[in-house]
Design a protein around this motif. Structure first.
Motif, PDB file in Angstrom:
ATOM      1  N   ARG A   6       0.832  -1.208   0.000  1.00 45.09           N
ATOM      2  CA  ARG A   6       0.000   0.000   0.000  1.00 45.09           C
ATOM      3  C   ARG A   6       0.872   1.266   0.000  1.00 45.09           C
ATOM      4  NH1 ARG A   6      -5.316   0.087   1.864  1.00 45.09           N
ATOM      5  NH2 ARG A   6      -4.954  -1.724   3.207  1.00 45.09           N
ATOM      6  N   LYS A   7       2.007   1.204   0.703  1.00 47.80           N
ATOM      7  CA  LYS A   7       2.910   2.362   0.740  1.00 47.80           C
ATOM      8  C   LYS A   7       3.554   2.618  -0.619  1.00 47.80           C
ATOM      9  CE  LYS A   7       3.967   1.810   5.655  1.00 47.80           C
ATOM     10  NZ  LYS A   7       5.006   1.444   6.656  1.00 47.80           N
ATOM     11  N   GLU A   8       3.694   1.552  -1.433  1.00 47.10           N
ATOM     12  CA  GLU A   8       4.277   1.704  -2.766  1.00 47.10           C
ATOM     13  C   GLU A   8       3.295   2.274  -3.772  1.00 47.10           C
ATOM     14  OE1 GLU A   8       7.381   0.940  -3.867  1.00 47.10           O
ATOM     15  OE2 GLU A   8       8.120   0.304  -1.914  1.00 47.10           O
ATOM     16  N   SER A   9       2.015   2.193  -3.486  1.00 39.15           N
ATOM     17  CA  SER A   9       1.002   2.607  -4.457  1.00 39.15           C
ATOM     18  C   SER A   9       0.904   4.122  -4.523  1.00 39.15           C
ATOM     19  CB  SER A   9      -0.359   2.013  -4.097  1.00 39.15           C
ATOM     20  OG  SER A   9      -0.863   2.594  -2.906  1.00 39.15           O
ATOM     21  N   THR A  10       0.334   4.590  -5.612  1.00 39.09           N
ATOM     22  CA  THR A  10       0.251   6.040  -5.849  1.00 39.09           C
ATOM     23  C   THR A  10      -1.158   6.581  -5.717  1.00 39.09           C
ATOM     24  OG1 THR A  10       0.042   5.626  -8.233  1.00 39.09           O
ATOM     25  CG2 THR A  10       2.262   6.011  -7.368  1.00 39.09           C
ATOM     26  N   SER A  11      -2.126   5.708  -5.421  1.00 42.91           N
ATOM     27  CA  SER A  11      -3.509   6.171  -5.300  1.00 42.91           C
ATOM     28  C   SER A  11      -4.271   5.189  -4.423  1.00 42.91           C
ATOM     29  CB  SER A  11      -4.173   6.249  -6.675  1.00 42.91           C
ATOM     30  OG  SER A  11      -4.480   4.951  -7.159  1.00 42.91           O
ATOM     31  N   SER A  12      -5.530   5.492  -4.195  1.00 45.66           N
ATOM     32  CA  SER A  12      -6.381   4.599  -3.404  1.00 45.66           C
ATOM     33  C   SER A  12      -6.959   3.471  -4.249  1.00 45.66           C
ATOM     34  CB  SER A  12      -7.526   5.407  -2.782  1.00 45.66           C
ATOM     35  OG  SER A  12      -8.306   6.019  -3.800  1.00 45.66           O
ATOM     36  N   ARG A  13      -6.553   3.400  -5.517  1.00 41.73           N
ATOM     37  CA  ARG A  13      -7.109   2.349  -6.377  1.00 41.73           C
ATOM     38  C   ARG A  13      -6.519   0.974  -6.064  1.00 41.73           C
ATOM     39  NH1 ARG A  13      -6.394   6.407 -10.199  1.00 41.73           N
ATOM     40  NH2 ARG A  13      -4.444   5.433 -10.901  1.00 41.73           N
ATOM     41  N   LEU A  14      -5.398   0.916  -5.348  1.00 40.30           N
ATOM     42  CA  LEU A  14      -4.810  -0.374  -5.000  1.00 40.30           C
ATOM     43  C   LEU A  14      -5.181  -0.726  -3.563  1.00 40.30           C
ATOM     44  CD1 LEU A  14      -1.369  -1.791  -5.909  1.00 40.30           C
ATOM     45  CD2 LEU A  14      -2.167  -1.964  -3.556  1.00 40.30           C
ATOM     46  N   GLN A  15      -5.753  -1.905  -3.403  1.00 43.26           N
ATOM     47  CA  GLN A  15      -6.169  -2.355  -2.077  1.00 43.26           C
ATOM     48  C   GLN A  15      -5.691  -3.781  -1.845  1.00 43.26           C
ATOM     49  OE1 GLN A  15     -10.291  -1.679  -1.103  1.00 43.26           O
ATOM     50  NE2 GLN A  15     -10.339  -3.372   0.386  1.00 43.26           N
ATOM     51  N   PRO A  16      -4.818  -4.008  -0.855  1.00 42.99           N
ATOM     52  CA  PRO A  16      -4.395  -5.373  -0.546  1.00 42.99           C
ATOM     53  C   PRO A  16      -5.560  -6.200  -0.019  1.00 42.99           C
ATOM     54  CG  PRO A  16      -2.910  -3.756   0.427  1.00 42.99           C
ATOM     55  CD  PRO A  16      -4.123  -3.013  -0.020  1.00 42.99           C
ATOM     56  N   VAL A  17      -5.540  -7.497  -0.319  1.00 42.13           N
ATOM     57  CA  VAL A  17      -6.542  -8.423   0.210  1.00 42.13           C
ATOM     58  C   VAL A  17      -5.823  -9.715   0.574  1.00 42.13           C
ATOM     59  CG1 VAL A  17      -7.121  -9.261  -2.114  1.00 42.13           C
ATOM     60  CG2 VAL A  17      -8.739  -9.573  -0.234  1.00 42.13           C
ATOM     61  N   LEU A  18      -6.121 -10.253   1.746  1.00 44.75           N
ATOM     62  CA  LEU A  18      -5.498 -11.501   2.166  1.00 44.75           C
ATOM     63  C   LEU A  18      -6.011 -12.638   1.286  1.00 44.75           C
ATOM     64  CD1 LEU A  18      -5.581 -11.177   6.066  1.00 44.75           C
ATOM     65  CD2 LEU A  18      -3.630 -10.864   4.536  1.00 44.75           C
ATOM     66  N   LEU A  19      -5.067 -13.321   0.620  1.00 41.53           N
ATOM     67  CA  LEU A  19      -5.459 -14.368  -0.321  1.00 41.53           C
ATOM     68  C   LEU A  19      -4.319 -15.378  -0.438  1.00 41.53           C
ATOM     69  CD1 LEU A  19      -6.991 -13.738  -3.899  1.00 41.53           C
ATOM     70  CD2 LEU A  19      -6.066 -15.883  -3.078  1.00 41.53           C
ATOM     71  N   ASP A  20      -4.516 -16.530   0.166  1.00 43.63           N
ATOM     72  CA  ASP A  20      -3.568 -17.645   0.062  1.00 43.63           C
ATOM     73  C   ASP A  20      -4.204 -18.673  -0.868  1.00 43.63           C
ATOM     74  OD1 ASP A  20      -2.025 -19.919   0.322  1.00 43.63           O
ATOM     75  OD2 ASP A  20      -1.878 -19.812   2.501  1.00 43.63           O
ATOM     76  N   VAL A  21      -3.637 -18.856  -2.046  1.00 46.53           N
ATOM     77  CA  VAL A  21      -4.274 -19.708  -3.054  1.00 46.53           C
ATOM     78  C   VAL A  21      -4.319 -21.176  -2.629  1.00 46.53           C
ATOM     79  CG1 VAL A  21      -3.595 -18.135  -4.908  1.00 46.53           C
ATOM     80  CG2 VAL A  21      -2.164 -20.135  -4.403  1.00 46.53           C
ATOM     81  N   THR A  22      -3.529 -21.567  -1.610  1.00 50.10           N
ATOM     82  CA  THR A  22      -3.529 -22.957  -1.153  1.00 50.10           C
ATOM     83  C   THR A  22      -4.541 -23.199  -0.046  1.00 50.10           C
ATOM     84  OG1 THR A  22      -1.809 -22.616   0.529  1.00 50.10           O
ATOM     85  CG2 THR A  22      -1.073 -23.121  -1.714  1.00 50.10           C
TER      86      THR A  22
END
Length: 294
Positions: A54-70
């Motif tokens: 989130r700190k690397e992003s330049t806008s509010s359009r990026l939102q992390p979501v917890l997702l473990d594909v396994t």
């Protein structure tokens, strides 16, 4: 170009989910798509990775979501979270980028290590596709599966990884043909060697595999395997293909009115595709034999 096509080609706030976004190609791709107008839900396995992204992003359009594909519960929860956040606009695409790379002689690989690799690189992406497909059908959206330039050639000492990539290629072909009548487009991205943190992890998994076998067996393979690792790392460091090349390929797959079925990123990925089609097996074996010389 119609207004609808222009919106599609710009991203225009469309919602995209990308797995394995905490580092490497996934991180670059998430930030690239955000800069080009997409609303990006970046899948990470740990909350601290999400905060760093989130700190690397330049806008509010990026939102992390917890997702473990396994983890099937994690996948279901992520799909529900993204669907709620996307609202009436819906979810436009899923980019199945998460993956691992086990590198070791196949005789030295514990079966559990092979299972873990296939769970992450094949079963996980299918679980993600299944969870998001009800939403993608509504938007007539897209699935982009990331494989590798090794999707067509099984290199010595990368047999576990190649097995997963071969399987993911076959799964993607079947998905593309099954989902076409339902309005969902499926594409493959096949990146060649790109200098990312994955190469240090390759050495770690190799050392882990050798730790499970008797010393005499490890000694049979270790000198050639070490030369292979050094050559692989040097090739990645010398590669002119950049993470941005990968990210642009993904963006084209998400925005083109008629995307390609396969995007081969980098000259080595393109060359591997040609060699796998043109060379007989024995000739290809000879080309790769230098990797296994003792």
């Amino acid at each position: 170009m119609t207004t609808h096509q222009a919106a599609r080609r710009s991203g225009a706030g469309r919602t995209v989910v990308i797995t394995g976004a905490s580092s490497g190609l996934g991180q670059h791709c998430a930030l690239h798509l955000e800069r080009h107008g997409f609303r990006v839900f970046a899948g990470v396995r740990r909350a601290e990775d999400g905060e760093r992204l989130r700190k690397e992003s330049t806008s509010s359009r990026l939102q992390p979501v917890l997702l473990d594909v396994t983890d099937e519960n994690s996948v279901r929860d992520a799909a529900a979270t993204v669907a709620k956040e996307a609202g009436a606009q819906g979810i436009w695409a899923v980019v199945n980028n998460a993956g691992t790379c086990v590198s070791a002689p196949l005789e030295c690989v514990p079966p559990d290590q092979m299972r873990d690799e296939l769970n992450t690189n094949v079963v996980g992406p299918l679980a993600v596709a299944q969870a998001f497909l009800p939403h993608l059908r509504r938007t007539r959206g897209r699935i982009v599966n990331v494989t590798s330039g090794l999707g067509g050639i099984a290199s010595p000492y990368l047999g576990v990884y190649a097995t997963g990539q071969f399987a993911k290629e076959g799964m993607t072909d079947a998905l593309r043909r099954e989902l076409r009548p339902l309005g969902v487009t499926v594409c493959l991205i096949q990146p060649g060697a790109i200098n990312t943190p994955i190469w240090s992890k390759v050495r770690e998994t190799g050392n882990e595999a050798f730790g499970h076998v008797p010393g005499p067996l490890a000694d049979l393979y270790r000198p050639a395997f070490e030369r292979f690792l050094q050559a692989n790392e040097a090739r990645a460091q010398a590669s002119r293909t950049r993470p941005e090349d990968f990210a642009r390929g993904v963006r084209h797959a998400l925005t083109a009115t008629r995307p390609k079925t396969r995007y081969r990123i980098g000259p080595d990925a393109q060359a591997a595709a040609v060699l796998s089609r043109l060379l007989p097996d024995r000739a290809l074996d000879r080309c790769l034999s230098a990797l296994t010389k003792r």
